[in-house]
Design a protein around this motif. Structure first.
Motif, short mmCIF file in Angstrom:
data_model
loop_
_atom_site.label_atom_id
_atom_site.label_comp_id
_atom_site.label_asym_id
_atom_site.label_seq_id
_atom_site.Cartn_x
_atom_site.Cartn_y
_atom_site.Cartn_z
N THR A 15 0.86 -1.18 0.00
CA THR A 15 0.00 0.00 0.00
C THR A 15 0.89 1.23 0.00
O THR A 15 1.81 1.33 0.82
CB THR A 15 -0.92 0.01 1.24
N GLY A 28 -3.26 3.49 -2.58
CA GLY A 28 -3.71 2.21 -3.07
C GLY A 28 -2.60 1.18 -3.06
O GLY A 28 -1.48 1.44 -2.61
N THR A 29 -2.92 0.01 -3.60
CA THR A 29 -1.99 -1.11 -3.64
C THR A 29 -1.31 -1.17 -5.00
O THR A 29 -1.99 -1.11 -6.04
CB THR A 29 -2.74 -2.44 -3.39
N ASP A 31 -0.12 -2.74 -8.04
CA ASP A 31 -0.51 -3.95 -8.76
C ASP A 31 0.64 -4.47 -9.62
O ASP A 31 0.83 -5.68 -9.76
CB ASP A 31 -1.73 -3.62 -9.63
N ASP A 45 -10.16 -0.16 -7.16
CA ASP A 45 -10.93 -0.48 -5.96
C ASP A 45 -12.38 -0.05 -6.19
O ASP A 45 -12.77 0.23 -7.32
CB ASP A 45 -10.32 0.17 -4.71
N ALA A 46 -13.16 0.01 -5.14
CA ALA A 46 -14.58 0.32 -5.28
C ALA A 46 -14.84 1.73 -5.81
O ALA A 46 -15.90 1.99 -6.37
CB ALA A 46 -15.28 0.14 -3.94
N THR A 47 -13.88 2.63 -5.65
CA THR A 47 -14.13 4.03 -6.04
C THR A 47 -13.27 4.51 -7.21
O THR A 47 -13.61 5.52 -7.82
CB THR A 47 -13.89 4.98 -4.85
N ARG A 50 -8.14 0.91 -11.97
CA ARG A 50 -6.70 0.67 -12.03
C ARG A 50 -6.07 1.84 -12.79
O ARG A 50 -6.56 2.24 -13.84
CB ARG A 50 -6.43 -0.64 -12.77
#
Length: 70
Positions: A15, A28-29, A31, A45-47, A50
């Motif tokens: 993160t 964020g994470t 990827d 994510d939900a909001t 990528r």
């Protein structure tokens, strides 16, 4: 305490905070990241979707020191 990281590939799965001109623009994470640290992708994510961030002046990646793999 967070610190700036220059070797983005080591941060995959961590993160992080993306900062531009010193201001937080995304958390964020990681990827994926280019081997030469010229770009990284923050997982969607939900909001937010990528997103790719390229190495550029005033773009910084911050994370806890223990997040970076050696």
């Amino acid at each position: 305490m967070l610190r700036q990281h220059l070797h983005w590939r080591r941060l995959i799965g961590s993160t992080v905070q993306i900062r531009q001109h010193g201001q937080l623009i995304r958390t964020g994470t990681v990827d994926d990241a280019m081997a030469d640290s010229t770009a990284l992708w923050i997982a969607g994510d939900a909001t937010q979707p990528r997103t790719m961030y390229e190495a550029a002046p005033r773009i910084e990646v911050w994370a806890h020191p223990e997040e970076a793999e050696d």
